[in-house]
Write a protein that holds these residues in place. Structure first.
Motif, PDB file in Angstrom:
ATOM      1  N   LEU A 543       0.832  -1.209   0.000  1.00 33.86           N
ATOM      2  CA  LEU A 543       0.000   0.000   0.000  1.00 33.86           C
ATOM      3  C   LEU A 543       0.864   1.255   0.000  1.00 33.86           C
ATOM      4  O   LEU A 543       0.605   2.221  -0.736  1.00 33.86           O
ATOM      5  CB  LEU A 543      -0.934  -0.001   1.222  1.00 33.86           C
ATOM      6  CG  LEU A 543      -2.066  -1.034   1.206  1.00 33.86           C
ATOM      7  CD1 LEU A 543      -2.853  -0.994   2.503  1.00 33.86           C
ATOM      8  CD2 LEU A 543      -3.001  -0.776   0.021  1.00 33.86           C
ATOM      9  N   VAL A 544       1.904   1.256   0.831  1.00 33.39           N
ATOM     10  CA  VAL A 544       2.811   2.405   0.903  1.00 33.39           C
ATOM     11  C   VAL A 544       3.574   2.557  -0.409  1.00 33.39           C
ATOM     12  O   VAL A 544       3.737   3.667  -0.924  1.00 33.39           O
ATOM     13  CB  VAL A 544       3.793   2.242   2.089  1.00 33.39           C
ATOM     14  CG1 VAL A 544       4.830   3.367   2.091  1.00 33.39           C
ATOM     15  CG2 VAL A 544       3.033   2.218   3.405  1.00 33.39           C
ATOM     16  N   ARG A 546       2.616   1.586  -3.399  1.00 37.61           N
ATOM     17  CA  ARG A 546       1.724   2.045  -4.453  1.00 37.61           C
ATOM     18  C   ARG A 546       1.510   3.558  -4.375  1.00 37.61           C
ATOM     19  O   ARG A 546       1.537   4.266  -5.379  1.00 37.61           O
ATOM     20  CB  ARG A 546       0.389   1.309  -4.363  1.00 37.61           C
ATOM     21  CG  ARG A 546      -0.521   1.552  -5.568  1.00 37.61           C
ATOM     22  CD  ARG A 546      -1.845   0.816  -5.426  1.00 37.61           C
ATOM     23  NE  ARG A 546      -1.625  -0.604  -5.121  1.00 37.61           N
ATOM     24  CZ  ARG A 546      -2.198  -1.242  -4.109  1.00 37.61           C
ATOM     25  NH1 ARG A 546      -3.013  -0.595  -3.280  1.00 37.61           N
ATOM     26  NH2 ARG A 546      -1.964  -2.527  -3.913  1.00 37.61           N
ATOM     27  N   GLU A 547       1.294   4.063  -3.158  1.00 41.03           N
ATOM     28  CA  GLU A 547       1.066   5.506  -2.984  1.00 41.03           C
ATOM     29  C   GLU A 547       2.326   6.306  -3.328  1.00 41.03           C
ATOM     30  O   GLU A 547       2.264   7.342  -3.993  1.00 41.03           O
ATOM     31  CB  GLU A 547       0.628   5.790  -1.538  1.00 41.03           C
ATOM     32  CG  GLU A 547       0.284   7.242  -1.282  1.00 41.03           C
ATOM     33  CD  GLU A 547      -0.861   7.755  -2.148  1.00 41.03           C
ATOM     34  OE1 GLU A 547      -0.844   8.962  -2.482  1.00 41.03           O
ATOM     35  OE2 GLU A 547      -1.754   6.956  -2.493  1.00 41.03           O
ATOM     36  N   HIS A 548       3.500   5.821  -2.853  1.00 42.15           N
ATOM     37  CA  HIS A 548       4.758   6.523  -3.137  1.00 42.15           C
ATOM     38  C   HIS A 548       5.048   6.504  -4.638  1.00 42.15           C
ATOM     39  O   HIS A 548       5.497   7.507  -5.201  1.00 42.15           O
ATOM     40  CB  HIS A 548       5.907   5.881  -2.359  1.00 42.15           C
ATOM     41  CG  HIS A 548       7.160   6.713  -2.373  1.00 42.15           C
ATOM     42  ND1 HIS A 548       8.221   6.484  -1.525  1.00 42.15           N
ATOM     43  CD2 HIS A 548       7.538   7.777  -3.128  1.00 42.15           C
ATOM     44  CE1 HIS A 548       9.178   7.356  -1.755  1.00 42.15           C
ATOM     45  NE2 HIS A 548       8.793   8.152  -2.736  1.00 42.15           N
ATOM     46  N   LYS A 550       2.927   6.445  -7.095  1.00 42.92           N
ATOM     47  CA  LYS A 550       2.042   7.411  -7.745  1.00 42.92           C
ATOM     48  C   LYS A 550       2.610   8.829  -7.611  1.00 42.92           C
ATOM     49  O   LYS A 550       2.638   9.604  -8.580  1.00 42.92           O
ATOM     50  CB  LYS A 550       0.654   7.319  -7.123  1.00 42.92           C
ATOM     51  CG  LYS A 550      -0.382   8.222  -7.762  1.00 42.92           C
ATOM     52  CD  LYS A 550      -1.740   8.038  -7.091  1.00 42.92           C
ATOM     53  CE  LYS A 550      -2.782   8.978  -7.682  1.00 42.92           C
ATOM     54  NZ  LYS A 550      -4.109   8.804  -7.016  1.00 42.92           N
ATOM     55  N   GLN A 551       3.080   9.177  -6.408  1.00 39.87           N
ATOM     56  CA  GLN A 551       3.662  10.503  -6.178  1.00 39.87           C
ATOM     57  C   GLN A 551       4.962  10.672  -6.978  1.00 39.87           C
ATOM     58  O   GLN A 551       5.220  11.740  -7.552  1.00 39.87           O
ATOM     59  CB  GLN A 551       3.936  10.704  -4.694  1.00 39.87           C
ATOM     60  CG  GLN A 551       2.689  10.725  -3.825  1.00 39.87           C
ATOM     61  CD  GLN A 551       3.013  10.736  -2.347  1.00 39.87           C
ATOM     62  OE1 GLN A 551       4.184  10.805  -1.943  1.00 39.87           O
ATOM     63  NE2 GLN A 551       1.971  10.651  -1.509  1.00 39.87           N
TER      64      GLN A 551
END
Length: 564
Positions: A543-544, A546-548, A550-551
């Motif tokens: 999850l972390v 995937r979010e990183h 994207k950023q």
């Protein structure tokens, strides 16, 4: 599951024919187009696709592209700790595509229809089949790319007697085919092309223009600099498809160069390539014995066909605007999916029958006596002429040149030149003769059989004894034997390939490394982003990550848009 594959010079695609018709499968990055590029990282892991393409800039020595042009040759490419043949590089692309198809459907891919340029030689077609074997699938059929394009456009549903010209200009090859529809049969009347003409050659012209105007020697640039330059020029080439002018802003060594070119100047510089486009068009029309007015439609496919100069040359030659409403990058793959549906006997397609043609003349070397009775060697005797509808079987009878000649050496060639030295040797059959045959008596009947998959069988019959001899084409120079395919398949099984689920992470890191190489004034910033993302990867928290990711991608997008 049987799939359709467009194994392209610059990009490859995969799909199938299902209840909704032809459907393409996205790769791990959500894209239909997978760059036909291979790279090897520091740990000898194989990287395929967009990440490998970005590594062409940051790691040019361990990356390779455009290897489709080498199919059918024995050329080796050193990547990491081992050498790869063109078939193996293509097999790695096929494996990546197959993994995408299996991820999308949950089914195992066992068979495939693969598109090939209509002008691919016998050796190149066999190499493509070998690539399929090395990828672990059965190549059910090879379909000519223009024929696939016709299927993508649904030309098989047109009226009887309709004639179409398919113009296919891809990244590395050019094909033209003329097709006719009659009573549910899509029949190819003529094919011509150039296996060494495509979008990359038009990019070369742009590079030559840039270097000439700025007094730069391209071969003296560092590999990373040249890779960066060609990326910027590729962007400019695409810009010229919808704008009158394009500019390039690039840093090469200590120089920051801003350069522009207009579409008119670019078209003028491409005149030599345009003439090379015209020659196969004219040849196909001559072979089909047609006038431009007798064609119902002209279809443009292949990514490079987007260039305005291509549409102009076709419009001027044929006096009408061509069709371009199917995505040019996807048309061949969509047609290959329809062909896969045909092989799977989909009920909606059972009335469609495809025919193809032999793209090259096939024949044998002979000797002739001149008016003084002297023997002259090296003449080409055609047996199957180019553009014969396949499957086709033809035969000719040949006589010995001398009384009591102990044997006849039948050397098989493909090509269009009257002298064999300018054609391509495919193989030979050594036929022993019975003693006592006088010269000029019919000695050997040679039959060629060429099937829809581009496979040639040559059979020699000694007329006095009824002995038969067959050509084993697998022994052609430059082609892998079945034993060699099995050995290399076993070796490929042990090659470490990054798992599909990690492709997004590999791709964003490869892109960042490429941008670090290109953007000298932002290296500290990009290096910091890379370090932060690697730390996030070490956490193994999806999850972390995937979010990183994207950023990270958003930051790279912004930096690239600001700096061209």
């Amino acid at each position: 599951m049987i799939v359709g594959i467009d194994l392209g010079t610059t990009h490859s695609l995969i799909g199938r024919f299902d209840a909704e018709g032809p459907r393409l499968f996205p790769n791990a990055l959500g894209e239909f187009l997978t760059p036909s590029v291979i790279s090897v990282d520091d740990e000898d892991h194989i990287i395929v696709g967009q990440a490998a393409r970005d590594r062409m800039v940051s790691h040019p020595a361990s990356s390779v592209a455009s290897f489709k042009r080498w199919m059918g040759s024995a050329r080796d490419t050193r990547l990491g700790t081992r050498n790869f043949r063109p078939e193996e590089l293509s097999a790695l692309v096929l494996r990546s595509l197959i993994a995408d198809a299996e991820a999308a459907t949950g089914e195992k891919v066992t068979e495939a229809v693969i598109s090939v340029p209509a002008y691919f030689s016998d050796a190149q077609r066999k190499a493509t089949r070998a690539a399929g074997e090395l990828a672990g699938i059965k190549v059910e059929r090879l379909i000519n790319e223009p024929t696939a394009a016709a299927l993508a456009y649904g030309l098989q549903a047109q009226r009887d007697g309709a004639r179409f010209l398919i113009f296919d200009l891809g990244g590395g090859t050019f094909d033209v085919s003329i097709l006719e529809l009659f009573d549910g049969v899509v029949e190819v009347h003529a094919s011509a092309g150039d296996n060494f003409l495509g979008g990359e050659d038009f990019l070369d012209v742009l590079e030559e223009a840039f270097c000439a105007d700025n007094q730069i020697q391209a071969n003296k640039l560092a590999p990373g600099e040249r890779g960066q330059l060609r990326r910027r020029l590729e962007r400019a080439k695409r810009e010229l498809t919808h704008a009158a002018q394009a500019s390039v802003d690039v840093s090469l060594g200590e120089r920051q160069i801003v350069w522009s070119i207009d579409e008119e100047t670019y078209t003028r510089r491409c005149d030599g390539l345009v003439q090379r486009l015209r020659a196969p068009l004219e040849r196909a029309m001559r072979d089909a014995q047609l006038q431009p007015s007798q064609l119902d439609e002209i279809v443009l496919v292949g990514g490079a066909s987007r260039m305005p100069l291509v549409a102009r040359v076709v419009s001027r030659m044929f006096g009408r605007l061509p069709l371009r409403h199917v995505n040019p990058d996807q048309a061949i793959a969509m047609g290959a999916c329809v062909a896969a549906g045909l092989k799977a006997r989909d009920a909606r397609l059972e009335e469609v029958i495809l025919t193809d043609v032999c793209p090259y003349t096939l024949g044998v070397e002979i000797s002739r006596r001149d008016e003084r009775g002297q023997i002259q060697n090296g003449f080409f005797s055609p047996i199957i002429h180019r553009n014969c509808t396949v499957p086709v079987s033809r035969e000719e009878v040949y006589s010995p040149m001398h009384d009591d000649q102990p044997q006849v050496r039948l050397r098989i060639y493909q090509g269009e030149n009257p002298m064999v030295e300018r054609n391509i040797l495919l193989g030979e059959i050594l036929v022993p003769l019975e003693r006592g045959i006088p010269k000029d008596e019919n000695g050997v009947r040679l039959r060629f059989t060429y099937d829809i998959n581009g496979v040639l069988q040559a059979e020699a019959l000694v007329l006095r004894t009824n002995q038969r001899f067959e050509l084993i084409l697998e022994q052609n120079p430059g082609l892998l034997s079945q034993e060699e395919i099995r050995r290399r398949l076993a070796e490929l099984e042990h090659i470490k390939i990054h798992p599909r689920e990690k492709q997004e992470n590999i791709a964003v890191l490869a892109r960042a490394e490429r941008m670090y190489e290109e953007h000298l004034h932002h290296r500290d910033l990009v290096q910091g982003w890379i370090a932060q993302f690697r730390m996030t990867l070490d956490s193994q928290d999806e999850l972390v990550i995937r979010e990183h990711r994207k950023q990270f991608m958003g930051a790279l997008d912004q930096l690239e848009s600001q700096n061209g």
